[in-house]
Enzyme design. Structure first.
Site, PDB file in Angstrom:
ATOM      1  CB  THR A 192     -11.605  15.335  -8.812  1.00  0.00           C
ATOM      2  OG1 THR A 192     -12.500  16.181  -9.186  1.00  0.00           O
ATOM      3  CG2 THR A 192     -11.725  14.380  -7.670  1.00  0.00           C
ATOM      4  CB  THR A 210     -14.462  16.756  -6.848  1.00  0.00           C
ATOM      5  OG1 THR A 210     -14.650  17.515  -8.116  1.00  0.00           O
ATOM      6  CG2 THR A 210     -15.774  16.271  -6.761  1.00  0.00           C
ATOM      7  NE  ARG A 220     -21.817  15.717 -12.596  1.00  0.00           N
ATOM      8  CZ  ARG A 220     -20.713  15.455 -12.476  1.00  0.00           C
ATOM      9  NH1 ARG A 220     -20.213  15.785 -11.472  1.00  0.00           N
ATOM     10  NH2 ARG A 220     -19.998  14.545 -13.062  1.00  0.00           N
ATOM     11  CB  VAL A 221     -24.466  14.410  -7.136  1.00  0.00           C
ATOM     12  CG1 VAL A 221     -23.251  13.695  -6.226  1.00  0.00           C
ATOM     13  CG2 VAL A 221     -25.035  15.250  -6.176  1.00  0.00           C
ATOM     14  N   GLY A 222     -21.555  14.224  -8.869  1.00  0.00           N
ATOM     15  CA  GLY A 222     -20.720  13.181  -9.403  1.00  0.00           C
ATOM     16  C   GLY A 222     -20.233  11.831  -8.971  1.00  0.00           C
ATOM     17  CG  ASP A 223     -16.600  10.117  -9.734  1.00  0.00           C
ATOM     18  OD1 ASP A 223     -16.898  11.307 -10.360  1.00  0.00           O
ATOM     19  OD2 ASP A 223     -15.537   9.423  -9.630  1.00  0.00           O
ATOM     20  CB  THR A 243      -9.713  12.193 -11.126  1.00  0.00           C
ATOM     21  OG1 THR A 243      -9.626  13.354 -11.650  1.00  0.00           O
ATOM     22  CG2 THR A 243      -8.529  11.535 -12.049  1.00  0.00           C
ATOM     23  N   GLY A 244     -12.177  12.436 -13.053  1.00  0.00           N
ATOM     24  CA  GLY A 244     -12.418  12.567 -14.511  1.00  0.00           C
ATOM     25  C   GLY A 244     -13.816  12.418 -14.481  1.00  0.00           C
TER      26      GLY A 244
HETATM   27  C1  SD4 Z   1     -16.999  14.608 -10.988  1.00  0.00           C
HETATM   28  N1  SD4 Z   1     -14.895  13.125 -10.947  1.00  0.00           N
HETATM   29  O1  SD4 Z   1     -17.734  15.377 -10.519  1.00  0.00           O
HETATM   30  C2  SD4 Z   1     -15.530  14.480 -10.664  1.00  0.00           C
HETATM   31  C3  SD4 Z   1     -14.816  15.399 -11.132  1.00  0.00           C
HETATM   32  C4  SD4 Z   1     -13.420  15.205 -11.622  1.00  0.00           C
HETATM   33  O2  SD4 Z   1     -11.617  15.494 -12.707  1.00  0.00           O
HETATM   34  O3  SD4 Z   1     -12.779  14.111 -11.269  1.00  0.00           O
HETATM   35  N2  SD4 Z   1     -12.755  15.877 -12.395  1.00  0.00           N
HETATM   36  O4  SD4 Z   1     -17.239  13.994 -11.985  1.00  0.00           O
END
Ligand code: SD4
Length: 334
Positions: A192, A210, A220-223, A243-244
């Site tokens: 990301t 990302t 699903r939706v992330g941060d 990220t993560g």
């Molecule tokens: C997520 N933070 O969708 C993003 C994915 C990501 O390294 O950063 N991957 O959760």
């Protein structure tokens, strides 16, 4: 009235509120620490910092700043490079799909005036960062999702295309044989993109884009596209991005936390470390996932920190172009 003007006319910056309170003779119970707020004369030199080793993206952003363009232009230009790169399987075109085989994209952008635009669960559009900017600049809203976001993008002239490359399709088909959902902690140093930039006027902007976690549940939706979690910019103080494992960043509102810690006087490095430690202390399973943060303050000082070693940050400024491995909680703790 354009949304931005409306916001300018109706909101007072926190400094303005304090000044206003004093002028009215009100007693403020909170002494405001202004040490982290650079004076207008003290403009930091242009710079850009991004998550991961993404030289093409950072270089594009850096070149954009060199052309005397604004930080928001640099952010958009830089993020687009990674979105178009099929080899980066965590962003845009070529991104790994969800468990049903659909590539769904999340992105957001935030400018130095505090305006923000975001798209979540967007399909079939290669440049979500640009759609997010359009949401910010052309609509009265800040966040658009799914089919509506796609319809808006098409109306804005974006083209619908298939984002699932043969490579990502092949890997997904392989994955469906076991359907074992286990996010990989550091994906090949390509991940990301969170990017923060300061332009020649000292203004800060940021972006984050990302395809989310590989083989996530549909919907699903992330941060990354959520204000304060994957990204936050306060032009008086600084900015942060993540990220993560998005779920953990969301639960601790990580980027907002970092900016607020900087407001209280922490350095960007101290603030990133505290945000990671917040996750670690709240989650006994912290060894099972990665989270990494980068941050910059108004003076152009930066910080970066992650749970596991393996995280990389890229920082370009007049004094040099640097890609480095920041400190991490686990390495420090061992
Ligand atoms: C997520 N933070 O969708 C993003 C994915 C990501 O390294 O950063 N991957 O959760």
């Amino acid at each position: 009235m354009k949304r931005r003007k409306f916001i300018q006319n109706t909101s007072l910056g926190s400094l303005g509120v304090v000044a206003g309170a004093t002028a009215l003779g009100c007693k403020s119970e909170v002494e405001k620490d202004t040490s982290m707020i650079a004076s207008k004369e003290q403009k930091p030199a242009p710079m850009v910092i991004a998550t991961w080793d993404v030289p093409n993206a950072v270089n594009k952003a850096w070149e954009t700043l060199q052309e005397n363009k604004s930080a928001i232009d640099a952010i958009e230009a830089g993020c687009r490079v990674e979105e178009a790169d099929a080899k980066n399987q965590s962003v845009g075109y070529g991104g790994r799909p969800d468990r049903d085989g659909n590539v769904t994209l999340d992105a957001c952008i935030m400018n130095s005036e505090g305006d923000y635009g975001s798209v979540v669960y967007l399909q079939g559009i290669k440049h979500p960062i640009s759609v997010a900017r359009k949401v910010m600049e052309e609509t009265p809203h800040v966040l658009m999702a799914g089919a509506g976001a796609q319809q808006f993008a098409l109306e804005q002239g974006f083209e619908k295309e298939n984002l699932l490359t043969e490579q990502s399709k092949k890997e997904w088909e392989e994955w469906t044989k076991t359907s074992n959902y286990e996010p990989v902690i550091n994906i090949e140093n390509h991940d990301t993109i969170g990017m923060l930039a300061i332009d020649k006027d000292g203004n800060i902007s940021g972006g984050c884009t990302t395809s989310g976690l590989a083989y996530k549940m549909a919907g699903r939706v992330g941060d990354s596209p959520i204000i304060g979690s994957g990204l936050f910019v306060d032009n008086e103080i600084g900015a942060a991005t993540a990220t993560g494992m998005g779920e953990e960043v969301l639960k601790t509102v990580g980027s907002f936390l970092i900016v607020e810690l900087m407001r209280q006087g922490r350095s960007p490095q101290e603030a990133c470390e505290e945000a990671v430690e917040r996750i670690v202390t709240k989650n006994p399973n912290y060894k099972d996932f990665q989270v990494g943060y980068i941050a910059v303050n108004k003076n152009g000082e930066t910080g970066a920190y992650s749970i596991h070693p393996g995280f990389v940050a890229s920082e370009y400024r007049e004094t040099g172009k640097n890609t480095y491995a920041p400190g991490s909680f686990l390495k420090n703790a061992e």
